[in-house]
Design an enzyme around this catalytic site. Structure first.
Site, mmCIF file in Angstrom:
data_model
loop_
_atom_site.group_PDB
_atom_site.id
_atom_site.type_symbol
_atom_site.label_atom_id
_atom_site.label_comp_id
_atom_site.label_asym_id
_atom_site.label_seq_id
_atom_site.Cartn_x
_atom_site.Cartn_y
_atom_site.Cartn_z
ATOM 1 N NE ARG A 101 1.826 -4.531 11.079
ATOM 2 C CZ ARG A 101 2.965 -4.466 10.382
ATOM 3 N NH1 ARG A 101 4.069 -5.005 10.847
ATOM 4 N NH2 ARG A 101 2.988 -3.850 9.221
ATOM 5 C CE LYS A 104 -2.161 -0.893 3.816
ATOM 6 N NZ LYS A 104 -1.581 -2.187 4.216
ATOM 7 N NE ARG A 158 -4.946 0.505 8.408
ATOM 8 C CZ ARG A 158 -3.701 0.089 8.337
ATOM 9 N NH1 ARG A 158 -3.352 -1.053 8.856
ATOM 10 N NH2 ARG A 158 -2.790 0.811 7.751
ATOM 11 N NE ARG A 209 7.982 -2.244 6.696
ATOM 12 C CZ ARG A 209 6.693 -1.958 6.560
ATOM 13 N NH1 ARG A 209 6.299 -1.187 5.550
ATOM 14 N NH2 ARG A 209 5.800 -2.441 7.383
ATOM 15 N NE ARG A 245 6.380 -0.182 10.147
ATOM 16 C CZ ARG A 245 5.369 -0.095 9.302
ATOM 17 N NH1 ARG A 245 5.513 0.550 8.170
ATOM 18 N NH2 ARG A 245 4.221 -0.659 9.591
HETATM 19 P P1 B4P Z 1 3.599 -1.859 2.400
HETATM 20 O O1 B4P Z 1 2.488 -2.802 2.218
HETATM 21 O O2 B4P Z 1 3.640 -0.665 1.527
HETATM 22 O O3 B4P Z 1 3.556 -1.583 3.941
HETATM 23 P P2 B4P Z 1 2.764 -0.479 4.708
HETATM 24 O O4 B4P Z 1 2.152 0.551 3.850
HETATM 25 O O5 B4P Z 1 3.751 -0.001 5.678
HETATM 26 O O6 B4P Z 1 1.532 -1.233 5.337
HETATM 27 P P3 B4P Z 1 1.245 -1.636 6.815
HETATM 28 O O7 B4P Z 1 -0.172 -2.105 6.807
HETATM 29 O O8 B4P Z 1 2.293 -2.589 7.262
HETATM 30 O O9 B4P Z 1 1.461 -0.361 7.708
HETATM 31 P P4 B4P Z 1 0.641 0.974 7.987
HETATM 32 O O10 B4P Z 1 1.647 2.041 7.994
HETATM 33 O O11 B4P Z 1 -0.506 1.154 7.061
HETATM 34 O O12 B4P Z 1 5.048 -2.480 2.152
HETATM 35 C C1 B4P Z 1 5.643 -3.426 2.946
HETATM 36 C C2 B4P Z 1 7.040 -3.795 2.429
HETATM 37 O O13 B4P Z 1 6.918 -4.511 1.199
HETATM 38 C C3 B4P Z 1 7.954 -2.616 2.138
HETATM 39 O O14 B4P Z 1 9.224 -2.907 2.682
HETATM 40 C C4 B4P Z 1 8.025 -2.552 0.625
HETATM 41 O O15 B4P Z 1 9.281 -2.096 0.170
HETATM 42 C C5 B4P Z 1 7.805 -3.992 0.218
HETATM 43 N N1 B4P Z 1 7.143 -4.123 -1.081
HETATM 44 C C6 B4P Z 1 6.105 -3.394 -1.538
HETATM 45 N N2 B4P Z 1 5.742 -3.798 -2.776
HETATM 46 C C7 B4P Z 1 6.570 -4.847 -3.096
HETATM 47 C C8 B4P Z 1 6.678 -5.704 -4.243
HETATM 48 N N3 B4P Z 1 5.863 -5.598 -5.317
HETATM 49 N N4 B4P Z 1 7.625 -6.668 -4.207
HETATM 50 C C9 B4P Z 1 8.460 -6.806 -3.135
HETATM 51 N N5 B4P Z 1 8.389 -6.016 -2.032
HETATM 52 C C10 B4P Z 1 7.469 -5.046 -2.006
HETATM 53 O O16 B4P Z 1 0.069 0.734 9.461
HETATM 54 C C11 B4P Z 1 0.935 0.539 10.573
HETATM 55 C C12 B4P Z 1 0.147 0.594 11.881
HETATM 56 O O17 B4P Z 1 -0.435 1.910 12.054
HETATM 57 C C13 B4P Z 1 -1.050 -0.346 12.015
HETATM 58 O O18 B4P Z 1 -0.662 -1.663 12.416
HETATM 59 C C14 B4P Z 1 -1.876 0.393 13.115
HETATM 60 O O19 B4P Z 1 -1.327 0.206 14.379
HETATM 61 C C15 B4P Z 1 -1.702 1.848 12.729
HETATM 62 N N6 B4P Z 1 -2.764 2.315 11.796
HETATM 63 C C16 B4P Z 1 -2.557 2.773 10.524
HETATM 64 N N7 B4P Z 1 -3.729 3.121 9.980
HETATM 65 C C17 B4P Z 1 -4.714 2.876 10.900
HETATM 66 C C18 B4P Z 1 -6.133 3.001 10.900
HETATM 67 N N8 B4P Z 1 -6.799 3.467 9.829
HETATM 68 N N9 B4P Z 1 -6.809 2.631 12.007
HETATM 69 C C19 B4P Z 1 -6.155 2.183 13.090
HETATM 70 N N10 B4P Z 1 -4.808 2.022 13.162
HETATM 71 C C20 B4P Z 1 -4.090 2.357 12.071
#
Ligand code: B4P
Length: 196
Positions: free
Chosen positions: A148, A17, A92, A131, A137
């Site tokens: 998660r 994402k 979410r 990552r 992280r």
């Molecule tokens: P991503 O999938 O981009 O990870 P993310 O955006 O950080 O999603 P995540 O759900 O983990 O975290 P978020 O910040 O939203 O990428 C993951 C990895 O994969 C990266 O290292 C990337 O380089 C790699 N990658 C991507 N595409 C690839 C490909 N095609 N091939 C290989 N590798 C690839 O949320 C974090 C926390 O914040 C939540 O757990 C919660 O505590 C809180 N939070 C956020 N939003 C919330 C909400 N709406 N409500 C409540 N809590 C919330």
């Protein structure tokens, strides 16, 4: 001026994402709004909000809806979001969907599309462990990653049906090269008339 795109990205942790949000936001000329990034910046700066949410995030739980909803409602009021936005990782929960519906009805136009990025569990766990090795992280340990995933399955995955019923859902395979996934999303969006 033509009104810009109003998009959501939804998918399990590690589906890509955050990675795709930056590219799509630039392609559409709208801000990417990531609740995860907003929370992490607050944790890093040790703000009052950051102190409140750090332990919740480190445990892989969702930040309470009232806190998250207030942050997004404020962010959507900023001038750069007036002509479109891409929400990454919000909503979410059903309560977050209800609040977004309310904010959009009062202050914006409806969504154009919801992009679901699919990726299987083994792939996302291995991406997030990579990552963890690179960025350290706090919520990227294997135990917290698996938690998660289960929080996502219980609370967020059911929203996908709701967006499908609303005729907004576009589903894309998140496996493969990052560029290929971006191309898939852009072409799926173009297929429903949302053109960058
Ligand atoms: P991503 O999938 O981009 O990870 P993310 O955006 O950080 O999603 P995540 O759900 O983990 O975290 P978020 O910040 O939203 O990428 C993951 C990895 O994969 C990266 O290292 C990337 O380089 C790699 N990658 C991507 N595409 C690839 C490909 N095609 N091939 C290989 N590798 C690839 O949320 C974090 C926390 O914040 C939540 O757990 C919660 O505590 C809180 N939070 C956020 N939003 C919330 C909400 N709406 N409500 C409540 N809590 C919330």
């Amino acid at each position: 001026m033509t009104s810009g795109a109003r998009l959501l990205l939804i998918g399990p942790p590690g589906a890509g994402k955050g990675t795709q949000a930056a590219r799509l936001a630039s392609a559409f000329g709208v801000p990417a709004i990531s609740t995860g990034d907003i929370f992490r910046a607050n944790v890093a700066n040790q703000t009052e909000l950051g102190v409140k949410v750090k332990a919740i995030m480190d445990a892989g739980e969702y930040v309470p809806d009232d806190i998250t909803n207030a942050i997004v409602a404020d962010r959507l009021r900023e001038s750069d979001a007036s002509n479109g936005f891409l929400l990454d990782g919000y909503p979410r929960t059903p309560e977050q969907v209800a609040e977004l519906d309310r904010v959009l009805a009062a202050e914006h136009e409806p969504l154009n599309a919801v992009v679901q990025i699919e990726a299987d569990t083994d792939e996302v766990v291995s991406r997030l462990l990579k990552r963890a090795a690179e960025q350290g992280r706090a919520d990227d340990t294997e135990e917290v990653i698996r938690h998660r995933m289960s929080v996502y399955a219980a609370q967020t995955a059911p929203l996908i049906d709701l967006f499908a019923q609303r005729g907004l859902l576009v589903t894309v395979d998140g496996l493969g090269a990052v560029d290929d996934v971006t191309e898939r999303i852009l072409s799926a969006l173009a297929g429903v008339g949302v053109v960058a």
